[in-house]
Structure formats: C-alpha cells, structure tokens
Design a protein around this motif. Structure first.
Motif, short mmCIF file in Angstrom:
data_model
loop_
_atom_site.label_atom_id
_atom_site.label_comp_id
_atom_site.label_asym_id
_atom_site.label_seq_id
_atom_site.Cartn_x
_atom_site.Cartn_y
_atom_site.Cartn_z
N PRO A 1 -15.24 -7.18 -56.42
CA PRO A 1 -15.43 -8.51 -57.00
C PRO A 1 -16.34 -8.39 -58.22
CG PRO A 1 -16.84 -8.28 -55.07
CD PRO A 1 -16.08 -6.98 -55.22
N LYS A 2 -16.10 -9.20 -59.22
CA LYS A 2 -16.99 -9.16 -60.39
C LYS A 2 -18.38 -9.67 -60.02
CE LYS A 2 -13.61 -9.07 -64.06
NZ LYS A 2 -13.00 -9.75 -65.22
N LYS A 3 -18.43 -10.53 -59.03
CA LYS A 3 -19.73 -10.99 -58.54
C LYS A 3 -20.39 -9.86 -57.74
CE LYS A 3 -22.13 -14.32 -55.70
NZ LYS A 3 -22.09 -15.45 -54.79
N HIS A 4 -21.66 -9.58 -58.04
CA HIS A 4 -22.38 -8.53 -57.30
C HIS A 4 -22.74 -9.02 -55.91
CE1 HIS A 4 -24.93 -4.99 -56.69
NE2 HIS A 4 -25.62 -5.83 -55.95
N ILE A 5 -22.13 -8.38 -54.92
CA ILE A 5 -22.47 -8.60 -53.50
C ILE A 5 -22.69 -7.19 -52.96
CG2 ILE A 5 -21.71 -9.50 -51.27
CD1 ILE A 5 -19.62 -11.21 -52.91
N SER A 6 -23.87 -6.93 -52.37
CA SER A 6 -24.21 -5.53 -52.09
C SER A 6 -23.37 -4.91 -50.98
CB SER A 6 -25.70 -5.39 -51.77
OG SER A 6 -26.00 -6.11 -50.60
N LYS A 7 -23.12 -5.67 -49.93
CA LYS A 7 -22.28 -5.13 -48.86
C LYS A 7 -21.72 -6.28 -48.03
CE LYS A 7 -25.93 -4.05 -45.54
NZ LYS A 7 -26.59 -2.97 -44.83
N ILE A 8 -20.73 -5.95 -47.24
CA ILE A 8 -20.00 -7.05 -46.59
C ILE A 8 -20.91 -7.82 -45.63
CG2 ILE A 8 -18.97 -5.71 -44.71
CD1 ILE A 8 -16.32 -7.35 -45.58
N ALA A 9 -21.90 -7.13 -45.06
CA ALA A 9 -22.83 -7.81 -44.15
C ALA A 9 -23.76 -8.77 -44.90
CB ALA A 9 -23.64 -6.79 -43.36
N GLU A 10 -23.84 -8.65 -46.21
CA GLU A 10 -24.69 -9.53 -47.03
C GLU A 10 -23.90 -10.73 -47.57
OE1 GLU A 10 -28.01 -9.01 -47.58
OE2 GLU A 10 -27.85 -7.30 -46.22
N MET A 11 -22.63 -10.79 -47.18
CA MET A 11 -21.78 -11.87 -47.66
C MET A 11 -22.35 -13.22 -47.24
SD MET A 11 -17.82 -12.18 -46.56
CE MET A 11 -18.22 -12.46 -44.85
N GLU A 12 -22.41 -14.14 -48.18
CA GLU A 12 -22.87 -15.49 -47.86
C GLU A 12 -21.66 -16.41 -47.72
OE1 GLU A 12 -25.55 -16.35 -51.06
OE2 GLU A 12 -27.03 -14.89 -50.35
N GLU A 13 -21.93 -17.60 -47.24
CA GLU A 13 -20.83 -18.54 -46.98
C GLU A 13 -19.90 -18.69 -48.20
OE1 GLU A 13 -20.41 -19.70 -43.98
OE2 GLU A 13 -18.66 -20.94 -44.49
N GLY A 14 -20.53 -18.82 -49.37
CA GLY A 14 -19.74 -19.03 -50.58
C GLY A 14 -19.04 -17.80 -51.09
N ASP A 15 -19.33 -16.64 -50.50
CA ASP A 15 -18.71 -15.38 -50.94
C ASP A 15 -17.41 -15.08 -50.21
OD1 ASP A 15 -20.89 -14.87 -52.61
OD2 ASP A 15 -21.97 -13.78 -51.03
#
Ligand code: AMP
Ligand code: ZN
Length: 112
Positions: free
Chosen positions: A43-57
C-alpha cells in the motif's frame, strides 16, 4: 516514513522494477526472488505490519489481495502463493506491509 525503504521505492528515491501502480498500491519485483515470479504488492500508505493495522486501514490491506489477483490475472498466472510475514520471528524484514506473490514453481506445504 522517511527511513522506510519501501516508502522510498514508492517515491522513486530507490530504484525498483515496477510491475503495477495505481492511486493506492505499488507493486515491484523482489530483489531476491524466491520463485521465478516474485512480486511485492504494497500500500502507498505506510503501515508497518499487519498487526499494526488500524480500523481505517482494513480497506488497504484487503485491496492488497485484490491487486495481487489483478496482477496475476493480467499476466495469465493461475497458480500462485500469497504471503504476508508479520514480525521478525515470522520472517518479516521490511516493516512496511507487503504481500508477496510467488509463482512459477511448485510449492511445498507446510512452508519452512
Ligand atoms: P519480508 O521478509 O517478508 O519482510 O520481505 C521483504 C522482502 O523485500 C524480501 O523478499 C527482500 O528480498 C525484499 N526487498 C528488500 N529490499 C528490496 C528492494 N530494494 N527492492 C526489492 N525488494 C526488496
Ligand atoms: Zn513505508
């Protein structure tokens, strides 16, 4: 994130072999391929790892899979493995979510 290599690849600050790009996703060849066809979808949005995914991600993470399916479909690749490593113990080395597409050889189960 300024020190993230995948953010730098998206920005063109580190070269990559791009295979797909749209508004939200970027895909490129893995530099150390583990199969004849080894692509990373991010994803172009930086999300460090799947466990850090937030509701909006959630939509971004779900879109990784539909983007991978589109890439494979466009290349007429029918059999492939999709992998996300979460955390160092699971093999994650780059902390910007990426979905591995692996194809072009037979795979074993369970994975090593
Ligand atoms: P993971 O171990 O799941 O974090 O996967 C990271 C992947 O990124 C590995 O398969 C690496 O070979 C790949 N990789 C690291 N740096 C680059 C780069 N500059 N260009 C393309 N792939 C890379
Ligand atoms: Zn990043």
């Amino acid at each position: 994130m300024s020190d993230c290599i995948f953010c730098k690849i998206i920005a063109g600050e580190i070269p990559s072999e791009k295979v797909y790009e749209d508004r939200d996703y970027f895909a490129f060849s893995d530099i150390n391929p583990q199969a004849p066809y080894h692509i990373l979808v991010i994803p172009k949005k930086h999300i460090s790892k799947i466990a850090e995914m937030e509701e909006g991600d959630k939509e971004f993470v779900g879109g990784l899979f539909s983007t991978a399916v589109k890439i494979c479909s466009d290349k007429a690749i029918t059999d492939y493995r999709l992998v996300i490593n979460n955390g160092e113990g699971a093999g994650q080395a780059v902390f910007h979510i990426h979905l591995h597409i692996l194809a072009g050889r037979d795979f074993e189960w369970p994975p090593g």
